[in-house]
Enzyme design. Sequence first.
Site, mmCIF file in Angstrom:
data_model
loop_
_atom_site.group_PDB
_atom_site.id
_atom_site.type_symbol
_atom_site.label_atom_id
_atom_site.label_comp_id
_atom_site.label_asym_id
_atom_site.label_seq_id
_atom_site.Cartn_x
_atom_site.Cartn_y
_atom_site.Cartn_z
ATOM 1 N N TYR A 53 0.845 -1.203 0.000
ATOM 2 C CA TYR A 53 0.000 0.000 0.000
ATOM 3 C C TYR A 53 0.879 1.253 0.000
ATOM 4 C CZ TYR A 53 -4.037 -3.037 1.019
ATOM 5 O OH TYR A 53 -5.007 -4.011 0.960
ATOM 6 N N GLY A 209 -16.428 2.509 -4.126
ATOM 7 C CA GLY A 209 -17.108 3.809 -4.284
ATOM 8 C C GLY A 209 -18.387 3.681 -5.101
ATOM 9 N N LYS A 214 -22.694 8.004 -6.023
ATOM 10 C CA LYS A 214 -22.105 8.903 -7.025
ATOM 11 C C LYS A 214 -21.931 8.255 -8.406
ATOM 12 C CE LYS A 214 -17.349 8.327 -5.233
ATOM 13 N NZ LYS A 214 -16.293 8.982 -4.468
#
Length: 324
Positions: A53, A209, A214
């Site tokens: 990461y 997401g 959205k």
Amino acid sequence: MKYKTVGKTGIQVSELCFGTMSFGGNADRETSKQLFHRCLDKGINFFDSANVYSGGVAEEILGELIAGRRDEVVITSKAGFPSGTDLNARGSSRRHLFLAVEQSLKRLKTDRIEFYFIHRFDSLTSIEETVRALDDLRRQGKILYSAVSNWAAWQIAKALGVSAKECLAGFELIQPMYNLVKRQAEVEILPLAESEKLGVISYSPLGGGLLTGKYGIGKRPETGRLVEQNNYTKRYENETYYAIADRFSAYASERGIHPATLAVAWVLSHPAITAPIIGARSVEQLEPSLAAVDLEFTEEWRKEITALSIDPPLATDRSEEAAN
Ligand SMILES: NC(=O)c1ccc[n+]([C@@H]2O[C@H](COP(=O)([O-])OP(=O)(O)OC[C@H]3O[C@@H](n4cnc5c(N)ncnc54)[C@H](OP(=O)(O)O)[C@@H]3O)[C@@H](O)[C@H]2O)c1
């Protein structure tokens, strides 16, 4: 916040785990600090990380944040994806795992990692070699439990068999992807976890997401992982997923609930799940995911929301004749 025991271990973790994939990436040091402290305030004691990461920076930031409160948190890390340019700096060979654990411990500034994950299946390394290396790392006290992510159910089951046969410690925790549009885990992985009493911390509860309101058919935000990162654009390219996102957002808005809250609560409501791993690039984004634990989520909602998506095909044919 409720706390649950991880599989057959004696470790108690919060029913939400926070994923640090954004640390050092789209969350800078200051934002990472805010995210970490907001999680602690909410009662989260469980933090997921990986050696890759932000090229190791996520572990460094997590190490700085847990310094002085190491005994209050349970942390994970992972190895498997390329961690350097060297030919052997990847996979789950004994050589790479020993090196990767040393590097992660340094970055995390700690002497032990509670749950150490094999990040993905490595077809070049035998399962025997991997489970023996993990068992040795446990005996050295560098990792406390071994765990696995992104393996097929047969690979996990085979590894459990090898561990039992060789009297080696087996995997205690698994980390599959699981959300309303990616339900493959329901077919074999989650039933395996229930049968073998493995802990499950599933990732991407919001579909990166997609399930936050959205995205939809013909609806894309200007910024966001699914439009910015090629691997995620590809992972979620099926337009059916966007149709599900539309139906799901409408369902959430009819009830006046943020879609992210409902999406995390839906994952949490599966009986095999120990804790969904939530992710965010800001505290503002984090709040709706945290709110999932305060929602009184019903069985009826689970059924209705599940019906908005598509059931994955069963693992075997002739299931219509199943005796029970
Ligand atoms: N084992 C593995 O292979 C693996 C793979 C992936 C993740 N993980 C772990 O799981 C953790 C969580 O995974 P994930 O980040 O994919 O989870 P996720 O919850 O599905 O996606 C989080 C992303 O959704 C968007 N988002 C979150 N809350 C929002 C809100 N309220 N409004 C609008 N957008 C919002 C943000 O991305 P944008 O702002 O970019 O839209 C955020 O980074 C990671 O940190 C990592 O620890 C593991």
